[in-house]
Design an enzyme around this catalytic site. Structure first.
Site, PDB file in Angstrom:
ATOM      1  N   ASP A 128     -56.542  -1.253   2.495  1.00 44.57           N
ATOM      2  CA  ASP A 128     -57.350  -0.021   2.615  1.00 44.57           C
ATOM      3  C   ASP A 128     -58.163   0.100   3.906  1.00 44.57           C
ATOM      4  O   ASP A 128     -59.245   0.695   3.900  1.00 44.57           O
ATOM      5  CB  ASP A 128     -58.298   0.096   1.413  1.00 44.57           C
ATOM      6  CG  ASP A 128     -57.556   0.404   0.126  1.00 44.57           C
ATOM      7  OD1 ASP A 128     -56.344   0.652   0.186  1.00 44.57           O
ATOM      8  OD2 ASP A 128     -58.195   0.371  -0.945  1.00 44.57           O
TER       9      ASP A 128
ATOM     10  N   CYS B  23     -60.812  -3.099  -4.785  1.00 43.10           N
ATOM     11  CA  CYS B  23     -59.404  -3.392  -4.482  1.00 43.10           C
ATOM     12  C   CYS B  23     -59.158  -4.851  -4.132  1.00 43.10           C
ATOM     13  O   CYS B  23     -58.123  -5.409  -4.499  1.00 43.10           O
ATOM     14  CB  CYS B  23     -58.920  -2.473  -3.359  1.00 43.10           C
ATOM     15  SG  CYS B  23     -59.045  -0.730  -3.809  1.00 43.10           S
TER      16      CYS B  23
ATOM     17  N   LYS C 278     -50.458   2.296  -2.851  1.00 41.53           N
ATOM     18  CA  LYS C 278     -50.974   2.132  -4.215  1.00 41.53           C
ATOM     19  C   LYS C 278     -51.856   3.325  -4.566  1.00 41.53           C
ATOM     20  O   LYS C 278     -52.336   4.044  -3.668  1.00 41.53           O
ATOM     21  CB  LYS C 278     -51.771   0.831  -4.342  1.00 41.53           C
ATOM     22  CG  LYS C 278     -53.052   0.791  -3.518  1.00 41.53           C
ATOM     23  CD  LYS C 278     -53.764  -0.529  -3.720  1.00 41.53           C
ATOM     24  CE  LYS C 278     -55.006  -0.652  -2.835  1.00 41.53           C
ATOM     25  NZ  LYS C 278     -56.051   0.307  -3.149  1.00 41.53           N
TER      26      LYS C 278
END
Length: 247
Positions: free
Chosen positions: A65, A191, A158
């Site tokens: 991310d 995450c 994702k």
């Protein structure tokens, strides 16, 4: 050695053959000497230091991310992670070193449908009129400047916290012979943590979270989550420590 034993045996035989020889005193003397010898601590040579095995071809780096909406305050994104921008140089160094070592680099990113129908329920209010954070094709979903996907890397999309949830990541890793994971990116309690715990559940042999190449909203949140991951066997070195290690 055999000759010495033979000589000692011959001397003992001669001594014992004399009538005047005090056999009882002699055997008591031998017994005392044997007990003293046996009571001395035996020297144990230290075991050779274990050699660190650098199986880089069995290691994958997950960069999680590191996208504009998570990193850059100027994007005005509700997904902004306060500590993310500060770790960009460290993440870039990890990626560079991973490529030098031949580690499989995997870029894990969020890309959502403009409708927001594939995002977590509690975040869907951020999506309206075809706009929202990390929307597929939008600038907010792009990797931050300084990080770039290259030939040989792998991109995985994702839509939830864990990189393993409802993705083919485990198949990609196992199919590539990967047994060890190194994880960097944001954010630690979401995450990073959920990906790590899923990796633990999936029995990856060694999991490393580089502590100064991951971040959260505050240092306190970051450190408390690092502590939780260390408690389940995860390694948490600094970038410098990882650079100098074989793990």
């Amino acid at each position: 050695m055999t000759a010495h034993l033979t000589l000692v045996a011959a001397v003992l035989f001669l001594l014992l053959s004399f009538q005047s020889f005090d056999k009882l005193s002699f055997f008591q003397y031998l017994k005392k000497k044997i007990l003293i010898i046996n009571s001395e601590p035996r020297r144990v040579d230290p075991a050779p230091m274990a050699t660190v095995c650098c199986n880089w071809n069995e290691t994958a780096l997950l960069v999680i991310d590191m996208q504009n909406d998570f990193v850059l305050p100027e994007m005005g994104s509700p997904m902004l992670v306060a500590g993310a921008k500060a770790i960009v140089p460290a993440v870039a160094k990890v990626v560079s070193l991973a490529r030098e070592r031949g580690i499989f680099v995997i870029w894990v990113v969020r890309e959502h449908d403009p409708s927001g129908k594939d995002v977590e329920l509690f975040r869907r209010h951020h999506y309206s009129n075809g706009k929202g954070p990390t929307m597929k094709g939008a600038k907010g979903a792009e990797l931050v400047d300084g990080l770039k996907i290259r030939d040989g890397d792998y991109k995985l999309v994702k839509t939830r916290f864990s990189a393993f949830f409802n993705t083919h990541l485990d198949s990609v890793l196992k199919g590539s012979g990967i047994k060890r994971l190194v994880i960097v990116g944001v954010q630690t309690p979401n995450c990073i943590r959920q990906t790590v715990f899923d990796a633990v559940a999936l029995d990856y042999e060694h999991i490393t979270v580089i502590v100064d190449a991951t971040a959260a909203a505050t240092p306190e949140i970051h450190s408390s989550n690092i502590r939780d991951m260390k408690n389940v066997g995860v390694s948490a070195p600094t970038l410098q420590e990882w650079t100098c290690s074989g793990a």
